[in-house]
Design an enzyme around this catalytic site. Structure first.
Site, PDB file in Angstrom:
ATOM      1  N   GLY A 266       0.807  -1.218   0.000  1.00  0.00           N
ATOM      2  CA  GLY A 266       0.000   0.000   0.000  1.00  0.00           C
ATOM      3  C   GLY A 266       0.838   1.265   0.000  1.00  0.00           C
ATOM      4  O   GLY A 266       1.005   1.918   1.044  1.00  0.00           O
TER       5      GLY A 266
ATOM      6  N   PRO B 219      -4.077   8.241  -4.670  1.00  0.00           N
ATOM      7  CA  PRO B 219      -4.641   8.960  -5.826  1.00  0.00           C
ATOM      8  C   PRO B 219      -3.776  10.162  -6.225  1.00  0.00           C
ATOM      9  O   PRO B 219      -3.622  10.449  -7.407  1.00  0.00           O
ATOM     10  CB  PRO B 219      -6.024   9.392  -5.331  1.00  0.00           C
TER      11      PRO B 219
ATOM     12  N   GLY C 198      -0.976 -10.581 -37.818  1.00  0.00           N
ATOM     13  CA  GLY C 198      -1.912  -9.821 -38.649  1.00  0.00           C
ATOM     14  C   GLY C 198      -3.251  -9.666 -37.938  1.00  0.00           C
ATOM     15  O   GLY C 198      -3.305  -9.525 -36.719  1.00  0.00           O
ATOM     16  N   GLY C 199      -4.342  -9.741 -38.707  1.00  0.00           N
ATOM     17  CA  GLY C 199      -5.678  -9.538 -38.142  1.00  0.00           C
ATOM     18  C   GLY C 199      -5.986 -10.501 -37.013  1.00  0.00           C
ATOM     19  O   GLY C 199      -6.684 -10.149 -36.041  1.00  0.00           O
TER      20      GLY C 199
ATOM     21  N   GLU D 289       5.531  -0.015 -10.442  1.00  0.00           N
ATOM     22  CA  GLU D 289       6.830  -0.185  -9.755  1.00  0.00           C
ATOM     23  C   GLU D 289       7.855   0.816 -10.292  1.00  0.00           C
ATOM     24  O   GLU D 289       9.052   0.515 -10.393  1.00  0.00           O
ATOM     25  CB  GLU D 289       7.317  -1.635  -9.818  1.00  0.00           C
TER      26      GLU D 289
HETATM   27  N1  CAA Z   1      17.296   0.401   0.146  1.00  0.00           N
HETATM   28  C1  CAA Z   1      17.196   1.043   1.332  1.00  0.00           C
HETATM   29  N2  CAA Z   1      16.991   2.379   1.432  1.00  0.00           N
HETATM   30  C2  CAA Z   1      16.879   3.062   0.285  1.00  0.00           C
HETATM   31  C3  CAA Z   1      16.980   2.460  -0.988  1.00  0.00           C
HETATM   32  C4  CAA Z   1      17.188   1.061  -1.031  1.00  0.00           C
HETATM   33  N3  CAA Z   1      17.295   0.418  -2.192  1.00  0.00           N
HETATM   34  N4  CAA Z   1      16.829   3.405  -1.933  1.00  0.00           N
HETATM   35  C5  CAA Z   1      16.665   4.580  -1.281  1.00  0.00           C
HETATM   36  N5  CAA Z   1      16.685   4.352   0.052  1.00  0.00           N
HETATM   37  C6  CAA Z   1      16.569   5.350   1.125  1.00  0.00           C
HETATM   38  C7  CAA Z   1      17.665   6.375   1.022  1.00  0.00           C
HETATM   39  O1  CAA Z   1      18.820   5.983   1.709  1.00  0.00           O
HETATM   40  C8  CAA Z   1      16.997   7.568   1.691  1.00  0.00           C
HETATM   41  O2  CAA Z   1      16.997   7.374   3.077  1.00  0.00           O
HETATM   42  P1  CAA Z   1      17.378   8.585   4.089  1.00  0.00           P
HETATM   43  O3  CAA Z   1      16.422   9.693   3.838  1.00  0.00           O
HETATM   44  O4  CAA Z   1      17.227   7.962   5.434  1.00  0.00           O
HETATM   45  O5  CAA Z   1      18.772   8.970   3.731  1.00  0.00           O
HETATM   46  C9  CAA Z   1      15.537   7.434   1.271  1.00  0.00           C
HETATM   47  O6  CAA Z   1      15.339   6.062   0.938  1.00  0.00           O
HETATM   48  C10 CAA Z   1      15.197   8.298   0.081  1.00  0.00           C
HETATM   49  O7  CAA Z   1      16.022   7.873  -0.996  1.00  0.00           O
HETATM   50  P2  CAA Z   1      16.162   8.721  -2.319  1.00  0.00           P
HETATM   51  O8  CAA Z   1      16.808  10.031  -2.004  1.00  0.00           O
HETATM   52  O9  CAA Z   1      16.749   7.865  -3.369  1.00  0.00           O
HETATM   53  O10 CAA Z   1      14.641   8.985  -2.628  1.00  0.00           O
HETATM   54  P3  CAA Z   1      14.012  10.012  -3.536  1.00  0.00           P
HETATM   55  O11 CAA Z   1      13.048  10.796  -2.746  1.00  0.00           O
HETATM   56  O12 CAA Z   1      15.028  10.758  -4.321  1.00  0.00           O
HETATM   57  O13 CAA Z   1      13.219   9.000  -4.484  1.00  0.00           O
HETATM   58  C11 CAA Z   1      12.145   8.329  -6.434  1.00  0.00           C
HETATM   59  C12 CAA Z   1      12.650   9.456  -5.581  1.00  0.00           C
HETATM   60  C13 CAA Z   1      13.286   7.430  -6.889  1.00  0.00           C
HETATM   61  C14 CAA Z   1      11.469   8.958  -7.628  1.00  0.00           C
HETATM   62  C15 CAA Z   1      11.124   7.447  -5.662  1.00  0.00           C
HETATM   63  O14 CAA Z   1      10.125   8.275  -5.119  1.00  0.00           O
HETATM   64  C16 CAA Z   1      10.507   6.403  -6.538  1.00  0.00           C
HETATM   65  O15 CAA Z   1      11.071   5.328  -6.742  1.00  0.00           O
HETATM   66  N6  CAA Z   1       9.290   6.686  -7.080  1.00  0.00           N
HETATM   67  C17 CAA Z   1       8.565   5.719  -7.821  1.00  0.00           C
HETATM   68  C18 CAA Z   1       7.549   5.087  -6.923  1.00  0.00           C
HETATM   69  C19 CAA Z   1       7.189   3.711  -7.356  1.00  0.00           C
HETATM   70  O16 CAA Z   1       7.989   2.960  -7.885  1.00  0.00           O
HETATM   71  N7  CAA Z   1       5.964   3.333  -7.075  1.00  0.00           N
HETATM   72  C20 CAA Z   1       5.540   2.013  -7.343  1.00  0.00           C
HETATM   73  C21 CAA Z   1       4.301   1.758  -6.594  1.00  0.00           C
HETATM   74  S1  CAA Z   1       4.183   0.145  -5.980  1.00  0.00           S
HETATM   75  C22 CAA Z   1       3.601  -0.803  -7.225  1.00  0.00           C
HETATM   76  O17 CAA Z   1       3.520  -0.434  -8.346  1.00  0.00           O
HETATM   77  C23 CAA Z   1       3.285  -2.160  -6.733  1.00  0.00           C
HETATM   78  C24 CAA Z   1       2.185  -2.871  -7.365  1.00  0.00           C
HETATM   79  O18 CAA Z   1       1.103  -2.991  -6.817  1.00  0.00           O
HETATM   80  C25 CAA Z   1       2.489  -3.555  -8.620  1.00  0.00           C
END
Ligand code: CAA
Length: 383
Positions: free
Chosen positions: A124, A128, A339-340, A363
């Site tokens: 989760g 939205p 094709g079709g 993801e």
């Molecule tokens: N392991 C552990 N910690 C991690 C990590 C990892 N692989 N990657 C990042 N972190 C930690 C960082 O260390 C940081 O921690 P601190 O603040 O304590 O230092 C924190 O997470 C934030 O990391 P980033 O600075 O990399 O994060 P960001 O804010 O820059 O991230 C982003 C931006 C990459 C765009 C992220 O928001 C993102 O991945 N967005 C996409 C969201 C997404 O994939 N949603 C999918 C929904 S789920 C889904 O689709 C499932 C389903 O039902 C199919």
């Protein structure tokens, strides 16, 4: 990296192929048309050990390495992406995350059920108003004595209506952005949690995708996974591995597209010979085959890095980016070969294309993967 499968890995792949032939292939079209996979498949996935891969046997898991996990998700993706998604989320995003971050009590409470198929898990995170900008989520968990009281809405939740437990991300402190986010394991029968199936999807029609509404849902503090404020790290670490399993599922889609298109090209005759003789058809097949191989190699590299304890987040983004785009191309090329006939659901190409299309969205969109890769290359963040 040794690209030859071990005996054990080859046996797991064969097990998955047999499972798909027996339990999935005969029902794929019906499940897609009915917009519902038979729920009995979860128990069968558990019995064969596919919901416990990489999890320790002491918690009910079936062990195995991440390459075995990729092989199984590829084969399931080749059979039906809706079924592959059940595993990628219930095992990949939920059970594996509980195993990595959970207390002993949380592991004993949830893992045996999740790995056996007695429980289904969902993830989760998305709301939205927050998809790509996941750290900006607005679901709130307010401390009240020994509990938290949670309010908010989650959407596009895979397994949402089937799930027994949701790995829920909510803002529990006033810390800015992602630093205020915590993770909770919430049973879905908790009062105040309601679910609604989302209909009308382009693909993955058999999958139980849902909206979750939480109204004054009371959760004990002991349900928090990992320390307070670490929820976003929990989510990101789950997604880093999750993206590998999506990539593996995409390899499965592309492989299915290739198999179907090669077979059809060898049967269909036009201009007095099978269309396999026509060079432009061979070009389409060759393009699909290249996508399959490249996507598979990128995906296996991630599994290899994980199993050797090396950093893998950026490689996982690369694999997910390439494999998801490749799956769309491959399915589209296969449809062109048909094709079709490719445009009707008695043939597989149309469903493969519909199912592939979401892989560039969930993801983490293709654009998010590019920004993750770009940040690693430049040291400069776009976020
Ligand atoms: N392991 C552990 N910690 C991690 C990590 C990892 N692989 N990657 C990042 N972190 C930690 C960082 O260390 C940081 O921690 P601190 O603040 O304590 O230092 C924190 O997470 C934030 O990391 P980033 O600075 O990399 O994060 P960001 O804010 O820059 O991230 C982003 C931006 C990459 C765009 C992220 O928001 C993102 O991945 N967005 C996409 C969201 C997404 O994939 N949603 C999918 C929904 S789920 C889904 O689709 C499932 C389903 O039902 C199919």
């Amino acid at each position: 990296m040794n690209l030859e499968l071990s005996e054990e890995q080859a046996a797991v792949r064969q097990l998955a192929r047999d499972f798909v032939e027996r339990e999935i292939a005969p029902h794929v079209v019906d499940w897609d048309r009915a917009e519902e996979v038979d729920r009995g498949i979860v128990k069968k996935l558990g019995e064969v050990g596919f919901l416990g891969l990489t999890i320790d046997e002491e918690y009910g898991g079936s062990g195995g390495d991440h390459l075995a996990y990729c092989l199984v998700t590829e084969e399931l993706g080749r059979g039906d992406s809706s079924v592959r998604g059940i595993v990628s989320v219930s095992l990949g995003l939920v059970a594996k995350t509980v195993a990595a971050w959970g207390s002993e009590e949380q592991k004993r409470r949830w893992l045996p059920g999740l790995t056996s198929g007695g429980y289904v898990g969902c993830f989760g995170l998305t709301e939205p108003g927050t998809g790509s900008d996941a750290g900006n989520l607005s679901t709130r968990a307010v401390r009240d004595g020994d509990d938290y009281v949670v309010n908010g809405t989650k959407t596009f939740i895979t397994n949402g209506t089937w799930a027994d437990v949701v790995l829920l991300f909510a803002r529990s402190t006033d810390a800015p952005g992602h630093k205020g986010v915590s993770a909770f394991l919430v049973p879905t029968d908790t009062p105040g949690l309601t679910r609604r199936t989302i209909h009308g999807k382009l693909g993955l029609r058999g999958q139980a995708t849902a909206e979750l509404v939480l109204e004054d849902v009371r959760v004990p503090a002991s349900a928090m996974l990992a320390p307070e404020g670490k929820g976003f790290s929990v989510a990101m670490s789950a997604l880093a591995k999750g993206r590998m399993s999506v990539a593996a599922g995409c390899v499965g889609i592309a492989q299915a597209a290739l198999d179907a298109a090669v077979t059809y090209a060898g049967e269909r005759e036009q201009f007095g010979k099978t269309i396999a003789h026509h060079q432009l058809v061979q070009e389409l097949l060759s393009d699909i085959a290249l996508d399959v191989d490249a996507a598979r190699l990128l995906t296996w590299r991630v599994a290899d890095l994980i199993d050797r304890g090396q950093p893998f987040t950026v490689e996982s983004s690369k694999a997910k980016l390439f494999a998801s785009e490749a799956a769309v191309r491959a399915a589209n090329n296969a449809l062109q070969v048909f094709g079709g006939y490719g445009y009707i659901d008695e043939y597989p190409a149309g469903k493969l294309l519909r199912d592939a299309r979401v892989m560039t969205l969930y993801e983490g969109t293709s654009q998010i993967q590019k920004l993750v890769i770009g940040r690693a290359l430049t040291g400069v963040s776009a976020f």
